[in-house]
Design a protein around this motif. Structure first.
Motif: not given
Length: 116
Positions: A45-47, A59-61, A66-70
């Protein structure tokens, strides 16, 4: 009892988008750092991404750009917008809530499959 419930996973073609949601109950997420993790078959499992109580993100590199957390504390929810998906993004995605007092909660996960 604290529960985290993920939704929004599914099958998507490479280059497509998905939005994952994590809804919390039994607590208020405003006191937690919220994160999205993923686990691909045969891998650890990875962050993927995390957002602090103050709104700072990391974010992971592999997903930067590409991804956005909110987070929406009023809705007790956290989201992960995933764009330009790649086959290597295929995994079970887990929601996590943690704080400096040792609390650490996990959802059961939602499967994301990126394939043509």
């Amino acid at each position: 009892q604290v529960q985290l419930v993920e939704s929004g996973g599914g099958l998507v073609q490479p280059g497509g988008s998905l939005r994952l949601s994590c809804k919390a109950s039994g607590t208020i997420i405003s006191i937690y750092t919220m994160g999205w993790y993923r686990q691909a078959p045969g891998k650890q499992r990875e962050l993927v991404a995390a957002i602090t109580t103050g709104g700072n993100t990391n974010y992971a590199d592999s997903v930067k750009g590409r991804f956005t957390i909110s987070r929406d504390n009023a809705k007790n929810a956290v989201y992960l917008q995933m764009n330009s998906l790649k086959p290597e993004d295929t995994a079970v995605y887990y929601c996590n809530a943690r704080n400096s007092y040792g609390a650490n909660y996990w959802g059961k996960g939602t499967l994301v499959t990126v394939s043509s």
